[in-house]
Every structure is written in C-alpha cells, then in structure tokens.
Design an enzyme around this catalytic site. Structure first.
Site, PDB file in Angstrom:
ATOM      1  N   LYS A  17       0.874  -1.080   0.026  1.00 12.94           N
ATOM      2  CA  LYS A  17      -0.027  -0.003  -0.066  1.00 12.94           C
ATOM      3  C   LYS A  17       0.951   1.203  -0.011  1.00 12.94           C
ATOM      4  CE  LYS A  17      -3.382  -0.940  -0.578  1.00 12.94           C
ATOM      5  NZ  LYS A  17      -3.796  -1.693  -2.007  1.00 12.94           N
ATOM      6  N   ALA A  18       2.138   1.281  -0.386  1.00 13.52           N
ATOM      7  CA  ALA A  18       2.844   2.547  -0.317  1.00 13.52           C
ATOM      8  C   ALA A  18       3.010   3.110  -1.798  1.00 13.52           C
ATOM      9  CB  ALA A  18       4.508   2.041  -0.028  1.00 13.52           C
TER      10      ALA A  18
ATOM     11  N   HIS B 172       6.800  -6.949  -2.637  1.00 13.86           N
ATOM     12  CA  HIS B 172       6.780  -6.670  -1.333  1.00 13.86           C
ATOM     13  C   HIS B 172       8.005  -7.021  -0.229  1.00 13.86           C
ATOM     14  CE1 HIS B 172       3.293  -4.221  -2.285  1.00 13.86           C
ATOM     15  NE2 HIS B 172       2.268  -5.474  -2.290  1.00 13.86           N
TER      16      HIS B 172
ATOM     17  N   SER C 185      -4.459   2.520   4.339  1.00  8.20           N
ATOM     18  CA  SER C 185      -4.617   2.010   2.983  1.00  8.20           C
ATOM     19  C   SER C 185      -4.818   0.470   3.227  1.00  8.20           C
ATOM     20  CB  SER C 185      -3.625   2.463   2.060  1.00  8.20           C
ATOM     21  OG  SER C 185      -3.956   1.979   0.860  1.00  8.20           O
TER      22      SER C 185
HETATM   23  P1  A3P Z   1      -5.314   4.710  -0.825  1.00  9.48           P
HETATM   24  O1  A3P Z   1      -5.936   3.431  -0.331  1.00  9.48           O
HETATM   25  O2  A3P Z   1      -4.887   5.655   0.393  1.00  9.48           O
HETATM   26  O3  A3P Z   1      -6.182   5.561  -1.811  1.00  9.48           O
HETATM   27  P2  A3P Z   1      -0.262  -0.110  -3.838  1.00  9.48           P
HETATM   28  O4  A3P Z   1      -0.376   0.093  -5.017  1.00  9.48           O
HETATM   29  O5  A3P Z   1       1.074  -0.149  -3.162  1.00  9.48           O
HETATM   30  O6  A3P Z   1      -1.269  -1.278  -3.285  1.00  9.48           O
HETATM   31  O7  A3P Z   1      -1.118   0.977  -3.064  1.00  9.48           O
HETATM   32  C1  A3P Z   1      -2.337   1.562  -3.221  1.00  9.48           C
HETATM   33  C2  A3P Z   1      -2.457   3.068  -2.701  1.00  9.48           C
HETATM   34  O8  A3P Z   1      -1.887   3.738  -3.690  1.00  9.48           O
HETATM   35  C3  A3P Z   1      -3.955   3.332  -2.825  1.00  9.48           C
HETATM   36  O9  A3P Z   1      -3.866   4.287  -1.547  1.00  9.48           O
HETATM   37  C4  A3P Z   1      -4.153   3.899  -3.968  1.00  9.48           C
HETATM   38  O10 A3P Z   1      -5.232   4.637  -3.964  1.00  9.48           O
HETATM   39  C5  A3P Z   1      -2.876   4.874  -4.107  1.00  9.48           C
HETATM   40  N1  A3P Z   1      -2.497   5.252  -5.658  1.00  9.48           N
HETATM   41  C6  A3P Z   1      -2.478   4.287  -6.542  1.00  9.48           C
HETATM   42  N2  A3P Z   1      -2.124   5.046  -7.776  1.00  9.48           N
HETATM   43  C7  A3P Z   1      -2.164   6.373  -7.306  1.00  9.48           C
HETATM   44  C8  A3P Z   1      -1.975   7.556  -7.846  1.00  9.48           C
HETATM   45  N3  A3P Z   1      -1.667   7.587  -9.291  1.00  9.48           N
HETATM   46  N4  A3P Z   1      -1.694   8.720  -7.164  1.00  9.48           N
HETATM   47  C9  A3P Z   1      -1.979   8.795  -5.758  1.00  9.48           C
HETATM   48  N5  A3P Z   1      -2.299   7.499  -5.453  1.00  9.48           N
HETATM   49  C10 A3P Z   1      -2.180   6.288  -5.882  1.00  9.48           C
END
Ligand code: A3P
Length: 324
Positions: A76-77, A137, A167
């Site tokens: 979720k980063a 990860h 997240s």
């Molecule tokens: P949130 O749940 O806070 O919205 P990962 O890809 O590591 O699983 O991370 C998912 C997180 O990154 C989610 O956060 C998602 O909405 C966010 N995310 C994905 N694409 C993004 C973008 N282009 N800009 C900002 N956040 C993004």
C-alpha cells in the site's frame, strides 16, 4: 513528530492485544466458513500469505537478469503508481502499449501465486524476456539473492505509516484472500507490532534505506510524488537512464495521475473478480491522498502511534512526511 508526548501506551497495547487474539480467531473462522481468506506463516520471521510460503522455494531460486528492474514496496505504499510511471517511461508514453495488459501481467508480482500454484508471478516472469519489471513486497533480506548478484536496479517507494496502515486496512477489508482485518483498533495494533502480511513496516523501510548506497536502489516517497510528480518522474527517468522531453514528461504525469489511473482498467485492478476484491467494502484506487489518516486515527491512537514511531525509527531517521 517525535516529541515527548504522554500516552498510556501499556493500556493501549494490552487492550489492543486482547482484541488481536479475537481477531486471529475470527480469521480462522473465516477459513472454516469456506471463504478464501488465508492465514499468514513466517519465512525467516516475516509473516507471509500461506500461498507465498507454500511455493517459497521457487521464489528463493528465482534467477534475475541484470537488465531486470525490481519495484519494491511495503504493501500500500504506492506500488501500482510506481509501476505505471515506470511502464510509461519505458514505453515513451505510448498509451496503447501501456494498456497492453493489466498491471499484474505487465509487471508480475514476484512472490505471489494462486492457491493452486499454477498462476504465479514466477511463472509469468519465466516466459518474459528481460528487461522485466518485477514487483515485490519482500523485505530486503528476503529478496532472492540473484537480484543482488546480477546488480539489478531497484526502485523502492516508501509511504508514511499512518496512511499506509489506513490504506492496508481498507485493502484487507476488500481483498478476500487477505486475513480478516478485524476492527480498526485491532488492525492498527497488528501493524505496529509487525503482524500484518510482509511484516514490520518499520523494518521494511529501514532495510532498503540502509542499503540504498551499497546497492542500486532509488529510494522515493509517496508524499514527494504527490507534492511534485514532475520532479519525481524526472528522478525515476534519470535512474532508468531515460531522457524525457517536457511534453512527454507532462503526458506521463497526466496519464499516471490518480484520476487517470482510476479510470484505466489496465491500471485499476478492475480485472480482478469480485469474488476476490469485494468492491462493496472498498475500492483498490480508494483515495490516493496524503493525510487521510486524520480521518481514521483518534487522538489516543495518534499519540500512542507517535511515541511508538519515534522509538522504532530513532536508529534510522528517514525523512518520512505525514502531510504535504
Ligand atoms: P489509498 O488506499 O490511500 O487510496 P499499492 O499500489 O502499493 O497497493 O498502493 C495503493 C495505494 O496507492 C492506494 O492508496 C491507491 O489509491 C494509491 N494510488 C494508486 N495510484 C495512485 C496515484 N496515481 N496517485 C495517488 N495515489 C495512488
């Protein structure tokens, strides 16, 4: 951050610990009920999903080639965002090519596998020609040795832990293969004590940070990308040895913005069936913001978290920002 704030931390911990026991019982019940939610099992002390552990030997033996690029993150980063930026840079902003397949096919997830082991990141990678872009990860100590022997480049994206845990919590509510998240309070405790999948956020971010100058690691931050995507896309492109024109840069920033990715079926995980991603619980592309943690942490949780964060990060001051 990291000032001396009074918190009754022990009370907080013991309350959350007893909640955590109930939560693991709930997760076991989930499996008995026939859902696909899995338990976590440790590899070298790091809790990983059952299916990852079951096929671990082939992850460990994976042969990277020197042109491969590894995108490493704690869950979720901003992994998917980084992947999309990299794919656009490598394909010079060609929208058609960047929509050739869903994220998980274009840039396979190294350690992930289906429960039967047939569809796996490894099996996808084996039929791809280098240079491959590979998602992981895994904490740095579990990354297959061949990546370091080959001298692969790595992009590591870190996100502040408060937004990360929020997240992750919503992701675990919607991803029916993940252990039952339990309540927010239980979940926060599991995050702080490194009990979630892929282990301790603290150890994860520190592990790559400490090695960034010894290995070819570009260490970037979600908050920096939000603050100034143009600056960060330039950094990523330079790391990949690519020069971008101003118009190409603007195009890439536009195509990889949250609003564009949310509408892009090849980047928003809408190809994952509802039986795995319960979209009535949450969206994968949920908010994409810095600071949503303020809508989840109460004052007591925030104070306990800050005290704990400062203690755990004291030996490795990484410039993590909780707001931009
Ligand atoms: P949130 O749940 O806070 O919205 P990962 O890809 O590591 O699983 O991370 C998912 C997180 O990154 C989610 O956060 C998602 O909405 C966010 N995310 C994905 N694409 C993004 C973008 N282009 N800009 C900002 N956040 C993004």
């Amino acid at each position: 951050m990291c000032t001396n704030q009074y918190t009754d931390y022990k009370t907080h911990l013991s309350r959350a610990r007893s909640a955590s026991v109930q939560s693991s019982q709930a997760s076991y019940k989930g499996k008995m009920d026939g859902t696909t939610r899995e338990a976590l099992f440790p590899i070298q002390g790091i809790p990983l999903p059952e299916r990852v552990v079951k096929y671990w030997a082939r992850v460990e033996q994976f042969q990277a080639s020197k042109e491969d690029l590894l995108i490493a993150t704690y869950p979720k980063a901003g992994t998917t965002w980084t992947q999309e930026v990299v794919d656009h840079i490598q394909n010079e902003g060609d929208v058609g090519r960047c929509r050739r397949a869903p994220t998980q096919e274009r840039m396979p997830f190294l350690e992930m596998t289906s429960p039967d082991g047939l569809s796996a990141g490894i099996t996808k990678l084996e039929v791809m020609d280098p240079p491959r872009v590979i998602k992981t990860h895994l904490p740095i100590q579990l990354v297959p040795r061949s990546f370091w022997e080959a001298g692969c480049k790595v992009i590591y994206m870190a996100r502040n832990p408060k937004d990360t845990v929020v997240s992750y919590y919503h992701f675990d509510r919607m991803n029916l293969t993940q252990p039952e998240p339990g309540t927010w309070q239980q979940y926060l405790e599991k995050f702080m004590t490194g009990q979630l999948g892929w282990g301790s956020w603290y150890d994860h971010v520190k592990g790559y940070w400490r090695e960034r100058q010894n290995k070819k690691i570009l260490y970037i931050f979600f908050e920096d990308m939000k603050e100034d995507p143009v600056r960060e896309v330039i950094r990523i492109a330079q790391f990949l040895g690519k020069q971008l024109s101003k118009s190409m840069l603007d195009h890439i920033v536009q195509m990889t913005a949250f609003s564009a990715m949310r509408e892009n079926p090849m980047a928003n995980y809408s190809t994952i069936p509802d039986t795995i991603f319960d979209r009535t619980a949450s969206e994968f592309m949920r908010k994409g913001e810095v600071g949503d943690w303020k809508n989840h942490f109460n004052a007591e949780e925030d104070a306990a978290f800050e005290e704990h964060y400062c203690r755990l990060m004291a030996d490795c001051p990484i410039p993590i920002r909780f707001t931009v």
